[in-house]
Design an enzyme around this catalytic site. Structure first.
Site, PDB file in Angstrom:
ATOM      1  N   ARG A   1      -7.016  13.050   0.494  1.00  0.00           N
ATOM      2  CA  ARG A   1      -5.987  13.490   1.441  1.00  0.00           C
ATOM      3  C   ARG A   1      -4.607  12.891   1.137  1.00  0.00           C
ATOM      4  O   ARG A   1      -3.598  13.423   1.542  1.00  0.00           O
ATOM      5  CB  ARG A   1      -6.388  13.175   2.875  1.00  0.00           C
ATOM      6  CG  ARG A   1      -6.324  11.712   3.228  1.00  0.00           C
ATOM      7  CD  ARG A   1      -6.499  11.484   4.716  1.00  0.00           C
ATOM      8  NE  ARG A   1      -7.853  11.743   5.151  1.00  0.00           N
ATOM      9  CZ  ARG A   1      -8.385  11.162   6.241  1.00  0.00           C
ATOM     10  NH1 ARG A   1      -7.663  10.350   6.964  1.00  0.00           N
ATOM     11  NH2 ARG A   1      -9.629  11.409   6.589  1.00  0.00           N
TER      12      ARG A   1
ATOM     13  N   HIS B   1      -4.073  -4.351   7.591  1.00  0.00           N
ATOM     14  CA  HIS B   1      -4.179  -3.133   8.407  1.00  0.00           C
ATOM     15  C   HIS B   1      -3.328  -3.270   9.662  1.00  0.00           C
ATOM     16  O   HIS B   1      -3.579  -4.128  10.493  1.00  0.00           O
ATOM     17  CB  HIS B   1      -5.621  -2.783   8.796  1.00  0.00           C
ATOM     18  CG  HIS B   1      -5.792  -1.298   8.990  1.00  0.00           C
ATOM     19  ND1 HIS B   1      -5.368  -0.632  10.109  1.00  0.00           N
ATOM     20  CD2 HIS B   1      -6.302  -0.349   8.170  1.00  0.00           C
ATOM     21  CE1 HIS B   1      -5.615   0.655   9.979  1.00  0.00           C
ATOM     22  NE2 HIS B   1      -6.175   0.859   8.810  1.00  0.00           N
TER      23      HIS B   1
ATOM     24  N   GLU C   1     -11.451  -8.912   2.610  1.00  0.00           N
ATOM     25  CA  GLU C   1     -10.202  -8.592   3.303  1.00  0.00           C
ATOM     26  C   GLU C   1     -10.553  -8.413   4.764  1.00  0.00           C
ATOM     27  O   GLU C   1     -11.382  -7.568   5.120  1.00  0.00           O
ATOM     28  CB  GLU C   1      -9.563  -7.320   2.726  1.00  0.00           C
ATOM     29  CG  GLU C   1      -8.245  -7.014   3.444  1.00  0.00           C
ATOM     30  CD  GLU C   1      -7.384  -5.962   2.754  1.00  0.00           C
ATOM     31  OE1 GLU C   1      -7.462  -5.851   1.509  1.00  0.00           O
ATOM     32  OE2 GLU C   1      -6.638  -5.283   3.465  1.00  0.00           O
TER      33      GLU C   1
ATOM     34  N   ARG D   1      -9.290   8.439  -1.496  1.00  0.00           N
ATOM     35  CA  ARG D   1     -10.329   8.851  -0.537  1.00  0.00           C
ATOM     36  C   ARG D   1     -11.160   9.977  -1.126  1.00  0.00           C
ATOM     37  O   ARG D   1     -10.695  10.737  -1.974  1.00  0.00           O
ATOM     38  CB  ARG D   1      -9.696   9.307   0.776  1.00  0.00           C
ATOM     39  CG  ARG D   1      -9.028   8.187   1.550  1.00  0.00           C
ATOM     40  CD  ARG D   1      -8.530   8.689   2.886  1.00  0.00           C
ATOM     41  NE  ARG D   1      -9.607   8.850   3.829  1.00  0.00           N
ATOM     42  CZ  ARG D   1      -9.888   8.000   4.825  1.00  0.00           C
ATOM     43  NH1 ARG D   1      -9.134   6.947   5.021  1.00  0.00           N
ATOM     44  NH2 ARG D   1     -10.900   8.223   5.612  1.00  0.00           N
TER      45      ARG D   1
ATOM     46  N   ASN E   1       0.859  -1.194   0.000  1.00  0.00           N
ATOM     47  CA  ASN E   1       0.000   0.000   0.000  1.00  0.00           C
ATOM     48  C   ASN E   1       0.897   1.246   0.000  1.00  0.00           C
ATOM     49  O   ASN E   1       1.757   1.401   0.881  1.00  0.00           O
ATOM     50  CB  ASN E   1      -0.880  -0.048   1.259  1.00  0.00           C
ATOM     51  CG  ASN E   1      -1.850   1.113   1.342  1.00  0.00           C
ATOM     52  OD1 ASN E   1      -1.453   2.255   1.122  1.00  0.00           O
ATOM     53  ND2 ASN E   1      -3.084   0.843   1.681  1.00  0.00           N
TER      54      ASN E   1
ATOM     55  N   HIS F   1      -5.546   3.868  -2.097  1.00  0.00           N
ATOM     56  CA  HIS F   1      -6.889   4.260  -1.638  1.00  0.00           C
ATOM     57  C   HIS F   1      -7.149   5.704  -2.063  1.00  0.00           C
ATOM     58  O   HIS F   1      -6.512   6.628  -1.559  1.00  0.00           O
ATOM     59  CB  HIS F   1      -6.930   4.125  -0.108  1.00  0.00           C
ATOM     60  CG  HIS F   1      -8.255   4.427   0.511  1.00  0.00           C
ATOM     61  ND1 HIS F   1      -8.466   4.366   1.862  1.00  0.00           N
ATOM     62  CD2 HIS F   1      -9.451   4.819  -0.020  1.00  0.00           C
ATOM     63  CE1 HIS F   1      -9.724   4.688   2.138  1.00  0.00           C
ATOM     64  NE2 HIS F   1     -10.336   4.979   1.010  1.00  0.00           N
TER      65      HIS F   1
ATOM     66  N   GLU G   1      -8.587   0.876  -3.774  1.00  0.00           N
ATOM     67  CA  GLU G   1      -9.406   0.937  -2.554  1.00  0.00           C
ATOM     68  C   GLU G   1     -10.284   2.169  -2.615  1.00  0.00           C
ATOM     69  O   GLU G   1      -9.798   3.264  -2.962  1.00  0.00           O
ATOM     70  CB  GLU G   1      -8.449   1.054  -1.369  1.00  0.00           C
ATOM     71  CG  GLU G   1      -8.767   0.167  -0.219  1.00  0.00           C
ATOM     72  CD  GLU G   1      -7.829   0.451   0.927  1.00  0.00           C
ATOM     73  OE1 GLU G   1      -6.662   0.018   0.828  1.00  0.00           O
ATOM     74  OE2 GLU G   1      -8.251   1.094   1.894  1.00  0.00           O
TER      75      GLU G   1
ATOM     76  N   HIS H   1       0.883   6.096   2.030  1.00  0.00           N
ATOM     77  CA  HIS H   1       1.641   6.937   2.962  1.00  0.00           C
ATOM     78  C   HIS H   1       2.741   7.719   2.276  1.00  0.00           C
ATOM     79  O   HIS H   1       3.196   8.736   2.800  1.00  0.00           O
ATOM     80  CB  HIS H   1       2.148   6.094   4.129  1.00  0.00           C
ATOM     81  CG  HIS H   1       0.988   5.549   4.898  1.00  0.00           C
ATOM     82  ND1 HIS H   1       0.230   6.345   5.726  1.00  0.00           N
ATOM     83  CD2 HIS H   1       0.400   4.343   4.886  1.00  0.00           C
ATOM     84  CE1 HIS H   1      -0.761   5.617   6.212  1.00  0.00           C
ATOM     85  NE2 HIS H   1      -0.695   4.404   5.717  1.00  0.00           N
TER      86      HIS H   1
ATOM     87  N   THR I   1      -8.581   3.890   7.983  1.00  0.00           N
ATOM     88  CA  THR I   1      -9.828   3.129   7.880  1.00  0.00           C
ATOM     89  C   THR I   1     -10.024   2.367   9.188  1.00  0.00           C
ATOM     90  O   THR I   1      -9.375   1.359   9.439  1.00  0.00           O
ATOM     91  CB  THR I   1      -9.743   2.168   6.674  1.00  0.00           C
ATOM     92  OG1 THR I   1      -9.288   2.914   5.549  1.00  0.00           O
ATOM     93  CG2 THR I   1     -11.101   1.577   6.370  1.00  0.00           C
TER      94      THR I   1
HETATM   95  N1  PXP Z   1      -6.020  -2.904   3.766  1.00  0.00           N
HETATM   96  C1  PXP Z   1      -6.932  -1.921   3.788  1.00  0.00           C
HETATM   97  C2  PXP Z   1      -8.306  -2.226   3.282  1.00  0.00           C
HETATM   98  C3  PXP Z   1      -6.587  -0.627   4.244  1.00  0.00           C
HETATM   99  O1  PXP Z   1      -7.527   0.344   4.269  1.00  0.00           O
HETATM  100  C4  PXP Z   1      -5.270  -0.374   4.644  1.00  0.00           C
HETATM  101  C5  PXP Z   1      -4.878   0.995   5.093  1.00  0.00           C
HETATM  102  O2  PXP Z   1      -5.015   1.911   4.076  1.00  0.00           O
HETATM  103  C6  PXP Z   1      -4.357  -1.429   4.590  1.00  0.00           C
HETATM  104  C7  PXP Z   1      -4.748  -2.687   4.168  1.00  0.00           C
HETATM  105  C8  PXP Z   1      -2.917  -1.236   4.972  1.00  0.00           C
HETATM  106  O3  PXP Z   1      -2.830  -0.872   6.309  1.00  0.00           O
HETATM  107  P1  PXP Z   1      -1.447  -0.347   6.873  1.00  0.00           P
HETATM  108  O4  PXP Z   1      -1.100   0.878   6.105  1.00  0.00           O
HETATM  109  O5  PXP Z   1      -1.739  -0.099   8.311  1.00  0.00           O
HETATM  110  O6  PXP Z   1      -0.439  -1.454   6.665  1.00  0.00           O
END
Ligand code: PXP
Length: 256
Positions: free
Chosen positions: A57, A202, A159, A53, A15, A51, A78, A18, A109
């Site tokens: 953001r 997550h 998921e 949003r 992901n 993602h 996402e 960040h 999330t």
């Molecule tokens: N899966 C989903 C559906 C998420 O919303 C996120 C966070 O954006 C993640 C996985 C990844 O989470 P993390 O960034 O905490 O590893």
């Protein structure tokens, strides 16, 4: 005598949200999340998650366009179940669409999607995405009612939200962590039995990934925040390699 039993392959989805958060902190073009995605791809990621949003953001519309162009591995797009996002997804037709709950005031999330109780709307929402060839995934809490609802609305994938498990782990609340892990394991078993592909994610880190990676029904983990933080110190390919090593080690079970 001890032999080893390989539970089956486990995909690592990276992901990149960040990276966009850091970019947007200064409003410029760097660091570029698409560059991070391409680097993750060349370092062996099995997929990229981004993602978009509602408030943009972190990931922006142009990032999604650039990702679709740049990637040859699957993009897991996402998004919240809104009309605007459905239009965007249908325009790009990513490999996968992961539907998540979204509240403007949340930092990330926070909970799973409330599928039970919103089944008719979600079934109608998912149908055109599935018809367009996207694998539709629902990000849900590890709860039997939500798993059954996800199967009934035509999702291909669930998921399972590992956020609570990771929080308990990080705070040293091990009894609560183990109870949450048992809930995730039961939900994974149920989802698999209903014909759903099972992903999880997550909050996962090197410390917490092992027991989730060991669940035989789970075939994909999506990990972002920890990997990007670790990448600051050791670089993204190395940070990913260590995560992959830990994941793979958990897939090999000692059997008598
Ligand atoms: N899966 C989903 C559906 C998420 O919303 C996120 C966070 O954006 C993640 C996985 C990844 O989470 P993390 O960034 O905490 O590893």
């Amino acid at each position: 005598m001890t032999a080893t039993d390989f539970v089956g392959p486990l995909r690592l989805g990276v992901n990149i949200d960040h990276v966009a958060t850091v970019r947007n902190a200064r409003g410029g073009a760097v660091p570029d999340p698409v560059r991070a995605a391409v680097l993750a791809q060349s370092a062996g990621a099995d997929g990229i998650t981004a993602h978009l949003r509602e408030d943009r953001r972190h990931i922006r519309d142009a990032d999604i366009e650039a990702l679709v162009e740049a990637l040859h591995i699957p993009l897991n797009f996402e998004m919240a179940a809104t009309a605007e996002m459905q239009t965007i997804a249908l325009r790009h037709r990513p490999h996968a669409v992961c539907i998540v709950p979204e509240r403007r005031e949340e930092r990330t999330t926070e909970g799973g999607l409330e599928v039970a109780g919103d089944q008719n709307r979600l079934a109608d929402y998912i149908a055109p995405l599935a018809d367009a060839g996207c694998r539709v995934s629902l990000f849900i809490a590890a709860d039997a009612v939500q798993v059954e609802a996800a199967a009934s609305v035509g999702a291909a994938v669930v998921e399972l939200h590992t956020g609570a498990y990771c929080d308990f782990h990080d705070e040293g609340q091990f009894a609560e962590r183990d109870a949450e892990l048992a809930r995730i394991a039961a939900a994974a078993t149920k989802a698999h039995a209903l014909g759903l592909e099972v992903h999880a994610g997550h909050g996962l880190s090197y410390d917490s990934v092992g027991p989730i990676a060991a669940l035989p029904e789970v075939v994909e983990l999506n990990i972002g925040h920890f990997l990007m933080g670790e990448a600051i110190f050791r670089g993204l390919p190395d940070a990913m390699a260590e995560m992959r090593r830990l994941m793979d080690a958990s897939r090999v079970k000692a059997v008598a």
